[in-house]
Design a protein around this motif. Structure first.
Motif, PDB file in Angstrom:
ATOM      1  N   LEU B 252       0.848  -1.205   0.000  1.00  0.00           N
ATOM      2  CA  LEU B 252       0.000   0.000   0.000  1.00  0.00           C
ATOM      3  C   LEU B 252       0.879   1.250   0.000  1.00  0.00           C
ATOM      4  CD1 LEU B 252      -2.689  -1.102   2.631  1.00  0.00           C
ATOM      5  CD2 LEU B 252      -3.176  -0.573   0.228  1.00  0.00           C
ATOM      6  N   ALA B 253       1.948   1.207   0.808  1.00  0.00           N
ATOM      7  CA  ALA B 253       2.843   2.361   0.889  1.00  0.00           C
ATOM      8  C   ALA B 253       3.564   2.576  -0.435  1.00  0.00           C
ATOM      9  CB  ALA B 253       3.845   2.171   2.029  1.00  0.00           C
ATOM     10  N   ALA B 254       3.980   1.474  -1.064  1.00  0.00           N
ATOM     11  CA  ALA B 254       4.684   1.601  -2.350  1.00  0.00           C
ATOM     12  C   ALA B 254       3.766   2.236  -3.390  1.00  0.00           C
ATOM     13  CB  ALA B 254       5.161   0.230  -2.831  1.00  0.00           C
ATOM     14  N   GLU B 255       2.499   1.805  -3.385  1.00  0.00           N
ATOM     15  CA  GLU B 255       1.570   2.402  -4.349  1.00  0.00           C
ATOM     16  C   GLU B 255       1.337   3.874  -4.035  1.00  0.00           C
ATOM     17  OE1 GLU B 255      -1.644   0.658  -6.646  1.00  0.00           O
ATOM     18  OE2 GLU B 255      -3.026   1.532  -5.177  1.00  0.00           O
ATOM     19  N   ALA B 256       1.187   4.188  -2.747  1.00  0.00           N
ATOM     20  CA  ALA B 256       0.957   5.578  -2.357  1.00  0.00           C
ATOM     21  C   ALA B 256       2.135   6.456  -2.769  1.00  0.00           C
ATOM     22  CB  ALA B 256       0.707   5.672  -0.855  1.00  0.00           C
TER      23      ALA B 256
END
Lengths: 413, 283
Positions: B252-256
């Motif tokens: 999720l953080a990588a996508e954000a």
């Protein structure tokens, strides 16, 4: 009863059961044990009866609606007036029973899911009465279309949580309440508002709503000396309908009709007609009919009435539909709103939009009987499950009212 | 060290037993198929088995996103919802299973029951076994309602991992453990999935209750572990440490951050967790 259902595993034939995380089994077992003990406990029953009478205002009247009946073929239509209960709907029947169970289990907090807000208001009311902490989960979409009920719950001291996940309606509120319960089950009772969810909820809620049909039967026999030809109710999860059906299931001469939310029409795919259009599946801890796609993902339901906007249905209704004992038909938004207007303007009784689906159903069934059997003079009892005050905003938009007066009189020129 | 009943270990339980023979707990990692997209999610699952230096999870749990995930916390819900919006299907799980199985790491699927029913219980067991899958973890299916699944898993030689909870009665604990093949999934805290700062002391108590039954099956503990220190702590008493939300959060953080294909943080976390279970001081 010819057969006592559900069985001891909570099954109505193949429907029902318990499809929940193991973490909840202990609580469900405790609930079932307490419920059985309470059913057999004269003190509990006396306290419940006293609350129903002196607090909720039961028995609710059975009102003959002559001017409205003119829209229903040759039928005589009677309304079971659950709208006159304290808090304005049948939801209080179940909540008072479950609040007493909560206290009996020594729990200090209750949670609830709500669609239209009627069950949330009823739960918040009982929580205030019993001094329980209360959190109500409500889909974000519903908090917007039922803002009045959000404020009512807050006035009653409840915390209202808007659920922004998924379709942001009743099913997501139920998911969130289940999540809360898995983590809080030690001190919290989950007051499910409908005859859905894992065993024993469908049975408990039916038993606390049974009073609707018990009273109706007595009122019919007392006043007319006969049973009705049919009883009719709207079905979302199905609690008012189960209450209306329960005491008539073993009377084969009484037809049972449930009316689901047909939304914009079942052919549009934008509806909540779960029994008409759904397939068997598992949702919210029960096996039942579910609106789902080819993968088994739950489809979003649509209805003008938040209280019927649910893609599942109580397992006993699934069973009654599968066995053919009850008949379920969709009623569109437009039919329901038309019926709401007609009943309001012929009888001075403004139903909740949910209940208006059953009112529309009475018009349909009455006319259908008149067509097929012009000599018949059927008696139809409609469960008027709630009052329409909460829906005035929706009515303003639907009927193109603007909330302003028709004309002005007096005052300075 | 606990002794296991080899006949009931299946493929996933055998991985636990191998870790145990090496004096440590097994590491079980969860990711849902389809987030951030199907190919990247499969790559991420393979990364779970590798970490940064080839040391990673001993067992991989593959989730199938579902519209109504009542057991899951915010991180897994968010990834699952995104995956569904991007069009993930049940059938996408099979290539993921094959890719994980090809690494030699047992691949389990963890999913809500309606998806399996809709596919057809026997049909799913057949296709899943053909893809190389080892078994199913069923969070909302208990042995009470599992007759069809028990028959299908017997027919296709698949592991069936049911959950137990601190609130389970002794009687239910015994019934559930008896119905399991592979290992037993112990939910450490009462609640949904999600990384927590501390894991509960309910875990060791539950593990010891299960062992007292003489089940002969390894016990994996899940819900709440987010770093190597916690993995070391849980791994001191459990036979396996299950990690889900913390792994999903790295994606999720990588996508954000605008780099959805960046598995660097995921690999680092896997390495941290893998080293955690290896430094646990075992009871």
């Amino acid at each position: 009863m010819t057969t006592r259902l559900p069985d001891d595993k909570g099954h109505f034939d193949r429907f029902g059961g318990r499809f929940v995380p193991e973490a909840l089994f202990a609580a469900l077992d405790q609930l079932e044990t307490e419920f059985r003990a309470a059913q057999a406990d004269p003190e509990f029953q006396a306290e419940l009866r006293s609350l129903q009478t002196d607090y909720a205002g039961r028995p609710s009247p059975l009102t003959e609606v002559k001017r409205f009946s003119a829209y229903c073929g040759n039928a005589t239509v009677l309304l079971k007036r659950e709208d006159l209960n304290h808090t304005g709907s049948h939801k209080i029947n179940n909540v008072l029973g479950q609040a007493l169970l909560t206290r009996r289990m020594g729990k200090t907090r209750v949670i609830a899911e709500t669609g239209a807000g009627q069950h949330g208001v009823a739960t918040a009311t009982a929580a205030a009465l019993f001094g329980l902490q209360c959190t109500v989960y409500m889909g974000e979409v519903d908090t917007q279309r039922q803002a009045l009920n959000v404020a009512r719950m807050q006035m009653l001291g409840a915390e209202v949580v808007a659920v922004a996940a998924g379709s942001r309606t009743l099913k997501d509120a139920l998911n969130e309440a289940l999540r809360d319960w898995v983590a809080s089950v030690d001190n919290t009772h989950y007051i499910i508002g409908t005859v859905a969810g894992p065993h024993p909820f469908p049975e408990i809620v039916r038993e606390f709503q049974r009073v609707i049909s018990t009273e109706t039967k007595a009122q019919m026999l007392d006043r007319y000396g006969r049973l009705p030809d049919a009883v009719l109710a709207c079905v979302g999860g199905g609690s008012n309908a189960m209450g209306m059906f329960a005491d008539f299931i073993d009377d084969p001469e009484v037809a049972l009709f449930g009316f689901e939310a047909g939304g914009e029409g079942v052919e549009t795919g934008r509806h909540a007609a779960t029994i008409t259009e759904g397939q068997e599946g598992v949702l919210h801890g029960m096996r039942t009919y579910v609106l789902q796609d080819a993968d088994g993902q739950t489809k979003e339901s649509h209805s003008i009435s938040a209280g019927l906007d649910y893609p599942g249905v109580g397992p006993e209704h699934a069973w009654l539909a599968a066995t053919g004992r009850a008949t379920y038909e969709p009623v569109t938004d437009a039919e329901a709103m038309e019926a709401l207007k007609i009943l309001t303007q012929t009888e001075g009784i403004m139903p909740a939009i949910e209940s208006a689906h059953a009112v529309a159903g009475a018009m349909r069934v009455g006319r259908r009987i008149a067509e097929t059997d012009p000599d018949a003079r059927p008696v139809l009892v409609v469960c008027l499950s709630g009052r329409g005050d909460k829906d005035v905003d929706t009515a303003i938009r639907w009927f193109g009212l603007d909330g302003s007066a028709d004309k002005t009189a007096g005052g300075a020129q | 060290m606990t002794s296991f009943d080899e006949r009931r270990l299946g493929r996933s339980g055998a991985a636990f037993a191998a870790a145990s023979a090496a004096g440590r707990a097994a590491l079980v990692g969860y990711l849902p198929v389809g987030f951030p997209d199907v190919p990247t999610s499969v790559e991420a699952m393979v990364a779970l088995t590798e970490g940064t230096d080839g040391t990673g999870c001993d067992v991989v749990e593959i989730g199938i996103p579902y519209t109504d995930p009542v057991m899951d916390g915010v991180a897994i819900q968010r990834a699952g919802t995104a995956a569904l919006e991007r069009g993930v299907h049940t059938r996408d799980v099979f290539p993921a299973v094959s890719a994980v199985a090809a690494t030699g790491t047992p691949a389990l699927v963890m999913t809500y029951w309606n998806l399996i029913e809709r596919y057809g219980v026997r049909a799913f067991a057949r296709d899943f076994a053909a893809a190389g899958g080892a078994g199913l973890i069923t969070p909302d299916l208990t042995p009470d309602e599992a007759d069809e699944w028990c028959a299908a898993s017997d027919e296709y030689d698949l592991d069936r991992i049911f959950l137990v909870a601190p609130s389970s009665t002794d009687e239910r604990l015994a019934t559930t453990v008896r119905a399991c093949r592979g290992w037993v999934y112990a939910t450490a805290v009462m609640g949904v999935t999600g990384a927590r700062t501390e894991t509960s002391d309910a875990a060791p108590r539950l593990v010891s209750r299960i062992r007292t039954l003489g089940a002969g099956l390894p016990v994996g503990v899940g819900l709440g572990v987010s770093n190597g220190d916690q993995a070391a702590c849980v791994g001191a008493t459990a036979d396996g440490v299950i990690v889900g939300s913390a792994l999903v959060s790295t994606l999720l953080a990588a996508e954000a951050a605008g780099t959805p294909g960046d598995l660097g943080a995921l690999r680092s976390l896997v390495a941290d967790l893998a080293s955690g279970v290896r430094r646990a001081e075992r009871a």
